[in-house]
Design a protein around this motif. Structure first.
Motif, PDB file in Angstrom:
ATOM      1  N   LEU A   1      31.677  34.704  10.081  1.00 21.26           N
ATOM      2  CA  LEU A   1      32.117  33.590  10.916  1.00 21.26           C
ATOM      3  C   LEU A   1      30.883  32.757  11.238  1.00 21.26           C
ATOM      4  CD1 LEU A   1      34.226  32.097  12.652  1.00 21.26           C
ATOM      5  CD2 LEU A   1      33.733  33.736  14.485  1.00 21.26           C
ATOM      6  N   VAL A   2      30.936  31.469  10.895  1.00 20.67           N
ATOM      7  CA  VAL A   2      29.804  30.568  11.090  1.00 20.67           C
ATOM      8  C   VAL A   2      30.123  29.632  12.250  1.00 20.67           C
ATOM      9  CG1 VAL A   2      28.333  28.822  10.029  1.00 20.67           C
ATOM     10  CG2 VAL A   2      29.263  30.693   8.630  1.00 20.67           C
ATOM     11  N   ILE A   3      29.236  29.625  13.265  1.00 21.10           N
ATOM     12  CA  ILE A   3      29.420  28.786  14.444  1.00 21.10           C
ATOM     13  C   ILE A   3      28.287  27.769  14.486  1.00 21.10           C
ATOM     14  CG2 ILE A   3      29.653  28.744  16.952  1.00 21.10           C
ATOM     15  CD1 ILE A   3      29.944  32.084  15.321  1.00 21.10           C
ATOM     16  N   SER A   4      28.632  26.494  14.579  1.00 22.14           N
ATOM     17  CA  SER A   4      27.624  25.430  14.591  1.00 22.14           C
ATOM     18  C   SER A   4      28.159  24.246  15.378  1.00 22.14           C
ATOM     19  CB  SER A   4      27.297  24.993  13.160  1.00 22.14           C
ATOM     20  OG  SER A   4      28.411  24.337  12.577  1.00 22.14           O
ATOM     21  N   GLY A   5      27.325  23.203  15.497  1.00 21.64           N
ATOM     22  CA  GLY A   5      27.818  21.950  16.036  1.00 21.64           C
ATOM     23  C   GLY A   5      28.756  21.281  15.054  1.00 21.64           C
ATOM     24  N   ARG A   6      29.416  20.223  15.511  1.00 25.82           N
ATOM     25  CA  ARG A   6      30.405  19.567  14.655  1.00 25.82           C
ATOM     26  C   ARG A   6      29.755  18.867  13.468  1.00 25.82           C
ATOM     27  NH1 ARG A   6      35.298  21.346  15.022  1.00 25.82           N
ATOM     28  NH2 ARG A   6      35.794  19.519  13.745  1.00 25.82           N
ATOM     29  N   THR A   7      28.558  18.334  13.646  1.00 25.40           N
ATOM     30  CA  THR A   7      27.852  17.729  12.515  1.00 25.40           C
ATOM     31  C   THR A   7      27.121  18.858  11.803  1.00 25.40           C
ATOM     32  OG1 THR A   7      27.563  15.693  13.779  1.00 25.40           O
ATOM     33  CG2 THR A   7      26.200  15.967  11.808  1.00 25.40           C
ATOM     34  N   ALA A   8      27.716  19.361  10.732  1.00 26.69           N
ATOM     35  CA  ALA A   8      27.259  20.617  10.135  1.00 26.69           C
ATOM     36  C   ALA A   8      27.140  20.498   8.625  1.00 26.69           C
ATOM     37  CB  ALA A   8      28.220  21.749  10.488  1.00 26.69           C
ATOM     38  N   ILE A   9      26.322  21.367   8.076  1.00 28.10           N
ATOM     39  CA  ILE A   9      26.070  21.389   6.638  1.00 28.10           C
ATOM     40  C   ILE A   9      27.166  22.174   5.935  1.00 28.10           C
ATOM     41  CG2 ILE A   9      24.459  22.174   4.862  1.00 28.10           C
ATOM     42  CD1 ILE A   9      22.248  21.896   7.062  1.00 28.10           C
ATOM     43  N   ASP A  10      27.708  21.570   4.888  1.00 28.72           N
ATOM     44  CA  ASP A  10      28.637  22.288   4.013  1.00 28.72           C
ATOM     45  C   ASP A  10      27.843  22.973   2.901  1.00 28.72           C
ATOM     46  OD1 ASP A  10      30.721  23.262   2.551  1.00 28.72           O
ATOM     47  OD2 ASP A  10      31.555  21.317   1.987  1.00 28.72           O
TER      48      ASP A  10
END
Length: 667
Positions: free
Chosen positions: A155-164
């Motif tokens: 499960l990857v948690i990040s900000g909305r502007t995130a790297i695909d």
């Protein structure tokens, strides 16, 4: 909290095989399988007693607590591979599916389905029945079709502007001086693809930061401010001075850290291992970092441990990869897409890889529908594995009716489409028919001519030298790689003695043909396959390897190790002078490459070691070592070992054994 958090979801899942095909009707996606057993990921049911022949649907569930700190974040489930068709639910809501490809990673956003300050139930259904719309097609493929969540989940948690995903171009630039006094420099450029396009109203600016480090030391740090409406963030030409190149004997890696801020707030960060290396061809010659090379390799068939099947642990993967390198092999191929963890090992330890779309023998005359499926495979493979320096080529098919004009046109179009995804690597089709009429074969659309040579068995009795000359005359500007050769039992008899004979005799013949740039022997191991002629259940296999299913080496493994050694050793023992003379000569056929950083050791039973650094040797060059004050009584107990700069053994045996192989007596 850091910009990105990764939570591994590999322990304490519940699993139940849906042998009655009732899970959907009973809405197992709401609460998960009712009679689930506790298992860990990776997992396949086809190695479990009673389920070895089950092809159908299996259900998995896992509970995950989501703290309130995750509110407003981007939450993504990453599956490294599920074989084959997967549907994912969170708290009873279907959040996504992945079909037609069982070996490529996929990511599903679950932000809107998660409840915070409580546990959330993730449910996954997996189906591994034969499919007429997936690759590999139906049951026409020669490996195990193990169903399940066969690779890691996180499960990857990040900000909305995130790297695909990212595409980093690490390009070395060479000076005219090749003696090492003026090392080349490198240029790093990149494209960072964002998970979603952030609207200008949400984010006015994005700050991109790129840092490059080597062996823990920060080399350079660069920042750019970009408008907030971009889907792709790009940078160009970050210079790296005093470059250390990536090579199979010197697999130097750099760490690139990419950090993103949105309106000054950190939103995502990833670190990626890269290598600077150049691999290209001139005429029939393969060039690695401007050096002509002829390479020796072997193919390993993963998923063959009968206790784990395709759900192999990292330790199991690394054990088999170590066997490849111990056999002096530096190049390989895989018929289907592999785990990033496997490729990371190849990056660190120096193993060149062709990773392939599982277009194996079928369909015979592929059409546009199959083109779309193949492009999906290629996109998922290339996007996730682009940055691995070990990958020198993408494979687009294996043994698919290569003499057909329809097939040729199909793979020409597929190559064009894959080239649009990555124009920095070779793109190849592997043929088992190019010997019939080289000029019209589908392998000609590739950058390298790749031939599975089974003359003497599957291909009948043909004139191998003449066939090779015909192929190389037809493709004067492309290297030829023998992508498979070996013996398949029980279709053909002779056992490991005949396997060794084929390995030795074919290799000696291939060495005579300068247009052959590499050999990939098939295969390292006997392997589990649903097409197997021997064994039943999880032990169904093909006897095709130099190691047994349980990992025990056969005599042909040692033959492979000796043939693939880049060094010939001659030992002379001088009794009256109490001298040991060791002549080390670099081969000049196959394998053929410059050796640098190798060491020679003489070791006695007490562990005392005499170590000498072998000077750099170009192909055909020799160096002689003279060890003094070693009386005859010690000769029988001394071990002689040659070691690569990566720590892998080139050869190791008793000193007297080397002397016997040298054909010498005591002077």
């Amino acid at each position: 909290m850091s910009a990105r958090t990764v939570v591994l979801l590999e322990e304490s899942w519940l699993f139940q095989a849906d042998t009655e095909n009732q899970g959907m009707e009973l809405q197992w996606y709401e609460q998960g399988p009712p009679l689930g057993e506790i298992i860990n990921i990776p997992h396949t049911w086809n190695t479990q007693n009673g389920l070895e022949e089950f092809r159908g649907t299996g259900w998995y569930s896992q509970d995950v607590y989501a703290p309130s700190a995750w509110k407003g974040k981007l939450l993504r489930l990453q599956f490294d591979a599920v074989y084959r068709d997967a549907v994912v639910w969170v708290n009873g809501k279907c959040v996504g599916e992945h079909t037609q490809s069982g070996y490529t990673p996929f990511i599903i956003e679950i932000s809107d389905a998660v409840n915070f300050d409580t546990t959330n139930r993730i449910v996954v259904s997996v189906n591994n029945e034969n499919s007429s719309t997936a690759l590999p097609l139906g049951n026409s493929f020669d490996w195990a079709d193990d169903g399940g969540i066969i690779r890691g989940v996180s499960l990857v948690i990040s900000g909305r502007t995130a790297i695909d995903y990212s595409k980093l171009q690490a390009v070395p630039y060479f000076t005219d001086v090749t003696d090492g006094t003026r090392p080349p420099y490198g240029m790093l450029s990149g494209e960072i693809y964002l998970w979603e396009q952030v609207q200008e109203s949400e984010c006015t600016s994005v700050q991109l930061k790129v840092m490059i480090a080597s062996e823990g030391e920060l080399l350079t740090s660069n920042e750019w401010e970009l408008s907030g409406d971009k889907k792709v963030l790009s940078f160009r030409d970050i210079k790296v001075e005093g470059l250390k190149l990536w090579h199979f004997d010197h697999p130097h890696l750099y760490t690139v850290t990419i950090a993103i801020d949105a309106d000054g707030v950190p939103t995502d960060e990833v670190s990626i291992a890269i290598g600077f290396r150049e691999i290209r061809s001139e005429g029939n010659t393969l060039l690695l970092n401007r050096e002509p090379v002829r390479l020796m390799g072997v193919e390993w068939m993963p998923g063959s441990n009968p206790m784990s099947g395709m759900a192999e642990s990292v330790a199991q993967l690394e054990e088999m990869l170590h066997h490849i390198k111990h056999a002096n092999c530096v190049i390989t191929r895989f018929h289907w897409q592999q785990d990033s963890k496997l490729l990371e090992w190849c990056d660190r330890n120096g193993l060149l890889v062709q990773e392939e779309i599982p277009h194996w023998q079928t369909p015979q005359d592929p059409d546009n529908e199959w083109l779309n499926i193949s492009i999906k495979h290629a996109q998922e493979m290339v996007h996730r594995h682009y940055n691995h320096p070990c990958i020198y080529a993408w494979g687009i098919g294996n043994e698919v009716n290569g003499q057909s004009a329809v097939t040729v046109q199909y793979f020409a179009e597929l190559k064009t489409r894959v080239h649009e995804l990555d124009d920095t690597r070779f793109i190849n089709y592997v043929s088992n028919t190019v010997h019939e009429d080289p000029a019209q074969d589908a392998t000609g659309v590739g950058d390298i001519v790749m031939w599975n040579d089974y003359i003497g068995t599957w291909h009948g009795d043909l004139n191998r030298p003449e066939i090779i000359r015909n192929i190389t005359r037809s493709f004067p500007n492309k290297p030829l790689v023998v992508a498979e050769y070996g013996l398949c039992e029980p279709a053909y008899e002779g056992g490991d003695d005949r396997r060794t004979q084929i390995l030795v005799e074919n290799t000696r013949e291939y060495r005579k043909h300068p247009a052959i740039a590499a050999l990939i022997y098939f295969s390292l191991n006997d392997y589990r396959t649903q097409m197997g002629e021997e064994g039943e259940g999880r032990l169904r296999q093909r006897v095709h390897g130099s190691m047994s299913l349980d990992g025990t080496p056969k005599p042909s493994y040692e033959a492979l190790r000796q043939l693939a050694s880049p060094i010939n050793v001659n030992v002379e023992l001088k009794k009256e002078e109490s001298q040991v003379v060791v002549a080390v000569k670099n081969r000049n056929d196959i394998p053929c490459y410059r050796i640098s950083g190798y060491t020679l050791k003489l070791v006695d039973p007490l562990g005392d070691v005499m170590t000498e650094l072998i000077p750099d040797l170009s192909p055909g060059e020799q160096h002689v070592f003279c060890f003094t004050d070693i009386p005859e009584r010690r000769w029988k107990e001394l071990m002689l070992e040659l070691i690569r700069p990566t720590g892998f053994s080139v050869s190791s045996d008793l000193l007297l054994t080397y002397q016997e192989q040298s054909g010498g007596g005591n002077a």
